[in-house]
Design an enzyme around this catalytic site. Structure first.
Site, mmCIF file in Angstrom:
data_model
loop_
_atom_site.group_PDB
_atom_site.id
_atom_site.type_symbol
_atom_site.label_atom_id
_atom_site.label_comp_id
_atom_site.label_asym_id
_atom_site.label_seq_id
_atom_site.Cartn_x
_atom_site.Cartn_y
_atom_site.Cartn_z
ATOM 1 N N LYS A 116 0.829 -1.211 0.000
ATOM 2 C CA LYS A 116 0.000 0.000 0.000
ATOM 3 C C LYS A 116 0.862 1.259 0.000
ATOM 4 C CE LYS A 116 -4.315 -1.740 1.850
ATOM 5 N NZ LYS A 116 -5.406 -1.566 2.804
ATOM 6 N N LYS A 199 -5.268 -10.324 -6.729
ATOM 7 C CA LYS A 199 -6.375 -10.646 -5.808
ATOM 8 C C LYS A 199 -7.571 -9.740 -6.075
ATOM 9 C CE LYS A 199 -6.507 -8.952 -1.844
ATOM 10 N NZ LYS A 199 -6.404 -8.382 -0.505
ATOM 11 N N LYS A 202 -11.921 -4.877 -3.059
ATOM 12 C CA LYS A 202 -13.049 -3.952 -3.093
ATOM 13 C C LYS A 202 -12.612 -2.530 -3.395
ATOM 14 C CE LYS A 202 -13.763 -4.648 1.852
ATOM 15 N NZ LYS A 202 -12.571 -4.184 2.561
HETATM 16 P P1 TYM Z 1 -10.772 -6.666 4.351
HETATM 17 O O1 TYM Z 1 -11.825 -5.665 4.690
HETATM 18 O O2 TYM Z 1 -9.769 -6.304 3.314
HETATM 19 O O3 TYM Z 1 -11.421 -8.011 3.894
HETATM 20 C C1 TYM Z 1 -12.398 -8.651 4.680
HETATM 21 C C2 TYM Z 1 -12.264 -10.154 4.590
HETATM 22 O O4 TYM Z 1 -12.392 -10.610 3.249
HETATM 23 C C3 TYM Z 1 -11.274 -11.418 2.911
HETATM 24 N N1 TYM Z 1 -10.954 -11.197 1.488
HETATM 25 C C4 TYM Z 1 -10.861 -12.160 0.572
HETATM 26 N N2 TYM Z 1 -11.012 -13.493 0.639
HETATM 27 C C5 TYM Z 1 -10.853 -14.211 -0.491
HETATM 28 N N3 TYM Z 1 -10.552 -13.656 -1.685
HETATM 29 C C6 TYM Z 1 -10.378 -12.326 -1.818
HETATM 30 N N4 TYM Z 1 -10.090 -11.784 -2.990
HETATM 31 C C7 TYM Z 1 -10.534 -11.515 -0.640
HETATM 32 N N5 TYM Z 1 -10.455 -10.176 -0.414
HETATM 33 C C8 TYM Z 1 -10.697 -10.015 0.904
HETATM 34 C C9 TYM Z 1 -10.154 -10.939 3.812
HETATM 35 O O5 TYM Z 1 -9.151 -11.931 3.965
HETATM 36 C C10 TYM Z 1 -10.900 -10.664 5.090
HETATM 37 O O6 TYM Z 1 -11.094 -11.839 5.831
HETATM 38 N N6 TYM Z 1 -7.514 -6.376 8.093
HETATM 39 C C11 TYM Z 1 -8.804 -6.891 7.712
HETATM 40 C C12 TYM Z 1 -9.950 -6.409 8.584
HETATM 41 C C13 TYM Z 1 -9.793 -6.631 10.052
HETATM 42 C C14 TYM Z 1 -9.890 -7.893 10.728
HETATM 43 C C15 TYM Z 1 -9.723 -7.599 12.135
HETATM 44 C C16 TYM Z 1 -10.087 -9.199 10.302
HETATM 45 C C17 TYM Z 1 -9.574 -5.677 11.001
HETATM 46 N N7 TYM Z 1 -9.549 -6.252 12.253
HETATM 47 C C18 TYM Z 1 -9.740 -8.589 13.076
HETATM 48 C C19 TYM Z 1 -10.107 -10.207 11.279
HETATM 49 C C20 TYM Z 1 -9.953 -9.906 12.645
HETATM 50 C C21 TYM Z 1 -9.092 -6.426 6.284
HETATM 51 O O7 TYM Z 1 -8.596 -5.434 5.833
HETATM 52 O O8 TYM Z 1 -10.031 -7.143 5.690
#
Ligand code: TYM
Length: 338
Positions: A116, A199, A202
């Protein structure tokens, strides 16, 4: 099993951009499946979303949208606590305490930070982006979660969380449960439809990159029909980067249907990529249509969502504040007199 004996799960999604089928298959689908086995806490991580610039009105709207999507996807608020991260102030407080215990080198090594920050000018990189994993560790450790259902891209954040928990436990005595990442066997890394080597995300602007959970059926279908494939014809799973597009479509199909690979390959024996795309579009829309119907109902029920989020935050605070009180004591803070 009584509530007392269930192990805890915590997970969250950032309310930035439109949720994709990647978020659904990597995270939400598992959350729904684990609700009876674990005591679950699912948050909308608005504090994390602030690590990149956000428009305030858009962030507010997205936070509610993501909460409604959790429920529409099948999270049952009777079973699981659904809450907004910023409603539970223990998250930021623990985050500071853990910040003071984190070697800065651990943060610079994180691949997500490297990715990033490489896309931005040095001066415009917020310190929040660097400290991001500490806040995520605080989210998890406050609930003494033993499992964290996430997609493959969060693996390194979970390792970081374990490392910082161990460091705290070592320094101040056993306090935190060490969490395990719970990564789905299929669908842990859904790739972009327009570029199957990146990947699905969003926050990617291009129109044919991702199917969003709130895409109307004809749009979802169009995106899948236009997805990038190759010049071959065999509809087979493959680890060859040249065939990543077809593999990605098959993976989506597999993650949605739960069918074994061999059965899926047999189903498409003698058929072409067009047939595969049509079948994937049908599966995606079959899953999204009821989700969208529930979502639309929820958004029209005045006050319902706010009530769920208020109850969720109350349940979350009961657990988080208890852990935080212990942490405050361990690090040597004077307990407030009243
Ligand atoms: P975030 O918001 O980017 O994504 C949310 C969840 O979706 C999964 N994900 C995917 N899985 C499969 N294929 C993809 N292309 C894909 N894109 C996203 C992510 O692995 C995630 O599970 N850091 C985290 C948010 C967070 C969090 C936490 C998660 C903050 N605190 C505590 C677990 C526990 C994030 O940015 O997810």
């Amino acid at each position: 099993m009584s509530g007392e004996t269930k192990k805890r799960v915590l997970s969250g999604i950032q309310p930035s951009g439109n949720l994709t089928i990647g978020n659904y298959l990597g995270a939400l689908q598992q959350w729904v499946a684990e609700q009876d086995t674990f005591e679950c806490y699912f948050c909308i991580v608005d504090l994390h979303a602030l690590t990149v610039p956000q428009d305030p009105a858009a962030l507010r709207a997205k936070t509610r949208e993501v909460a409604a999507i959790y429920l529409a996807a099948g999270i049952d608020p009777e079973k699981s606590a659904v809450f907004v991260q910023s409603h539970v102030s223990a998250h930021t407080e623990l985050s500071w305490i853990l910040t003071c215990l984190t070697p800065i080198g651990w943060l610079y090594r994180m691949t997500q930070f490297k990715d990033k920050s490489s896309k931005q000018q040095q001066e415009s990189i917020g310190a929040g982006l660097l400290n991001y994993p500490i806040l995520m560790a605080a989210d998890i450790l406050l609930y003494q979660a033993s499992a964290v259902p996430v997609g493959d891209d969060q693996r390194q954040h979970l390792e970081f969380t374990r490392d910082i928990a161990q460091r705290f436990n070592h320094t101040y005595g056993e306090t935190f449960t060490l969490p395990e990442a719970m990564i789905p066997r299929e669908g842990a890394r859904i790739m972009g439809l327009d570029n199957p080597l990146a990947k699905m995300s969003k926050s990617e602007a291009s129109e044919y990159h991702a199917v969003y959970l709130l895409d109307p059926p004809d749009i979802a279908r169009k995106k899948i029909m236009r997805s990038q494939t190759d010049s071959g014809r065999d509809v087979r799973f493959s680890s060859d980067p040249e065939r990543a597009g077809v593999n990605n479509l098959l993976t989506i199909y597999q993650a949605l249907t739960g069918e074994p690979k061999e059965a899926i390959e047999a189903r498409f024996e003698g058929k072409g990529y067009g047939d595969l795309k049509k079948a994937v579009a049908e599966q995606v829309n079959d899953r999204l249509s009821p989700l969208q119907a529930r979502y639309n109902r929820l958004m029209h029920e005045n006050g319902y969502l706010d009530e769920i989020l208020a109850q969720g935050a109350e349940r979350a605070r009961a657990v988080a504040d208890k852990t935080l009180a212990e942490v405050r004591d361990r690090v040597g803070f004077v307990a407030p007199y009243r």
